[in-house]
Design a protein around this motif. Sequence first.
Motif, PDB file in Angstrom:
ATOM      1  N   SER A 164       0.814  -1.217   0.000  1.00  0.00           N
ATOM      2  CA  SER A 164       0.000   0.000   0.000  1.00  0.00           C
ATOM      3  C   SER A 164       0.849   1.269   0.000  1.00  0.00           C
ATOM      4  CB  SER A 164      -0.916   0.000   1.235  1.00  0.00           C
ATOM      5  OG  SER A 164      -0.121   0.062   2.400  1.00  0.00           O
ATOM      6  N   THR A 165       2.135   1.139  -0.190  1.00  0.00           N
ATOM      7  CA  THR A 165       2.997   2.323  -0.137  1.00  0.00           C
ATOM      8  C   THR A 165       2.784   3.187  -1.376  1.00  0.00           C
ATOM      9  OG1 THR A 165       4.584   1.149   1.220  1.00  0.00           O
ATOM     10  CG2 THR A 165       5.423   3.053   0.024  1.00  0.00           C
ATOM     11  N   THR A 166       2.436   4.433  -1.127  1.00  0.00           N
ATOM     12  CA  THR A 166       2.048   5.360  -2.201  1.00  0.00           C
ATOM     13  C   THR A 166       3.100   5.421  -3.305  1.00  0.00           C
ATOM     14  OG1 THR A 166       0.930   6.702  -0.562  1.00  0.00           O
ATOM     15  CG2 THR A 166       1.482   7.799  -2.626  1.00  0.00           C
ATOM     16  N   LYS A 203      -7.127  -7.188   5.694  1.00  0.00           N
ATOM     17  CA  LYS A 203      -6.085  -6.225   5.333  1.00  0.00           C
ATOM     18  C   LYS A 203      -5.952  -6.219   3.819  1.00  0.00           C
ATOM     19  CE  LYS A 203      -1.421  -4.978   6.643  1.00  0.00           C
ATOM     20  NZ  LYS A 203      -0.095  -5.520   6.775  1.00  0.00           N
ATOM     21  N   SER A 204      -6.186  -5.047   3.239  1.00  0.00           N
ATOM     22  CA  SER A 204      -6.109  -5.026   1.780  1.00  0.00           C
ATOM     23  C   SER A 204      -4.663  -4.784   1.345  1.00  0.00           C
ATOM     24  CB  SER A 204      -7.036  -3.956   1.211  1.00  0.00           C
ATOM     25  OG  SER A 204      -6.517  -2.692   1.523  1.00  0.00           O
ATOM     26  N   ASN A 205      -4.298  -5.436   0.261  1.00  0.00           N
ATOM     27  CA  ASN A 205      -2.954  -5.283  -0.286  1.00  0.00           C
ATOM     28  C   ASN A 205      -3.116  -4.826  -1.733  1.00  0.00           C
ATOM     29  OD1 ASN A 205      -0.508  -5.766  -1.671  1.00  0.00           O
ATOM     30  ND2 ASN A 205       0.098  -7.336  -0.194  1.00  0.00           N
ATOM     31  N   GLY A 206      -2.953  -3.530  -1.919  1.00  0.00           N
ATOM     32  CA  GLY A 206      -3.210  -2.924  -3.226  1.00  0.00           C
ATOM     33  C   GLY A 206      -2.323  -3.496  -4.319  1.00  0.00           C
ATOM     34  N   PHE A 211      -1.514  -6.543  -9.211  1.00  0.00           N
ATOM     35  CA  PHE A 211      -0.713  -7.496  -9.971  1.00  0.00           C
ATOM     36  C   PHE A 211      -1.528  -8.753 -10.313  1.00  0.00           C
ATOM     37  CE2 PHE A 211       4.047  -6.273  -9.469  1.00  0.00           C
ATOM     38  CZ  PHE A 211       3.753  -5.022  -9.998  1.00  0.00           C
ATOM     39  N   ALA A 212      -2.389  -9.176  -9.385  1.00  0.00           N
ATOM     40  CA  ALA A 212      -3.232 -10.344  -9.677  1.00  0.00           C
ATOM     41  C   ALA A 212      -4.116 -10.044 -10.893  1.00  0.00           C
ATOM     42  CB  ALA A 212      -4.081 -10.705  -8.470  1.00  0.00           C
TER      43      ALA A 212
END
Length: 459
Positions: A164-166, A203-206, A211-212
């Motif tokens: 999630s790092t911008t 917990k969302s993982n952007g 990528f998925a």
Amino acid sequence: MTNPVSLSKNSASAEGCAPFRISIDGCMETVIGRHGLSEHLLSRYLKRAEPELAKLRDHYKTGRLPLLNIPEETADLDDAHAALARLSEGARLIVFFGTGGSGLGGQTLAQLAGWNIPGGAAPDQRKRPRTRFYDNLDGATLSGALDILDLETTRFVVTSKSGSTTETLAQAIAALSAVKAAGLEARIPELFLGITEEDKPGKSNGLRSLFAAHGIPMLAHHDGIGGRYSCLTNVGLMPAMARGLDAFAVRQGAADVVQKMLDARRPADFAPAVSAAAAVALNKEKGVRLSVIMPYADRLGRLADWYVQLWAESLGKNGQGTCPIAAVGPLDQHSQLQFFMDGPPELWVTVVRVATVGNGPVVDAEMARQAGADYMAGRHVGDIVAAQAAALPEALAQAGRPVRTIDVDRLDERAIGGILMHFMLETILAGRIMGIDPFDQPAVELAKILTRKRLDAGI
Ligand SMILES: O=P(O)(O)OC[C@H]1O[C@H](O)[C@H](O)[C@@H](O)[C@@H]1O
């Protein structure tokens, strides 16, 4: 272990752990006077390290701190190797996106193989795809890079534990857009690789979702080792492998240090505990507020930057901590040294020295004389650097500034693995002695929240 290590005559020096030796003699009042530590003071802090060291040993056995067990793992490296081999097919350049701990550890290791040192790469490196790291977000840099990259032969490794790092998400999306715009959309799964945490409930993982959606393969980021402590996981070792380094040897060097920790009967026997006790004692008792790290080797320049994040984010909490400063020798003798020698007496300096006598070009004697520099006539350039790296701690000690030396006999994968593990354990122990959690960084959140608010509000 390739080299025996120096044994302490007293508690001020501890046995090193790998092919390097550490001395804090230059931090003692017997050597530098009133700004130094007495044996008594150091012992008090070593005593405080005792239960913390016992806890670490326990964590090794229970697996509660996976950082201590990672040096023994190999399966993840086999996976990383295979993923890198697939990614490298037809590649001429591998771009690494990832910031903070998802960038600096890899850069530190890649630099050991000459990355980012003009002319520093060994000839066999030319057979490999080149490596580039973009860890800072800058629109001009990013568009400049994406405009000139040959996207058919460029590969992208995107690393983010949280996903999630911008900065990293923005870079990944920009790269994906560039690849699509170049008509390469169908090849995206072979051009990109992600390193991010597995999905966790709630917990969302952007990055993982993004990528998925594009069918991009992903390696699992270790869920128990993050950020500044991740250099020995696939996060740091993937770039190391991309530069042809032996990742297993890096881990072996780290394992040497863990073994030393298990063998140590008391903190005085374990160099990271001695260093942590000295660092905290200098801070609490002698007014030290700055912690300088100054390696005398271009190949350790990024190590200093990695150390800065490790020390700053781990220990700068609750109004406590010392501010880390990265320097490199001999370069910074011509820049920061005046301050180190004669500014406020509030710093301690760690000098990392590599054995360099006999290295590099020989200085022609005749020309040295013509230049009025007889002292270097017939000397190797490495002799000059060795003399400088020996003189600096003497000068600091004479100026009453606490100085620690780390001597690396052979700068290779095993040594760097040991040095990385040393600094991580030293930092953890320093935090624990200070009553600080060395693993979180809550204060960095506010700026992230305000950034998002500003973007929502149109900046
Ligand atoms: O790996 P990531 O989740 O992208 O995190 C990357 C970095 O960003 C955060 O803001 C933290 O301050 C760092 O400790 C971390 O290393």
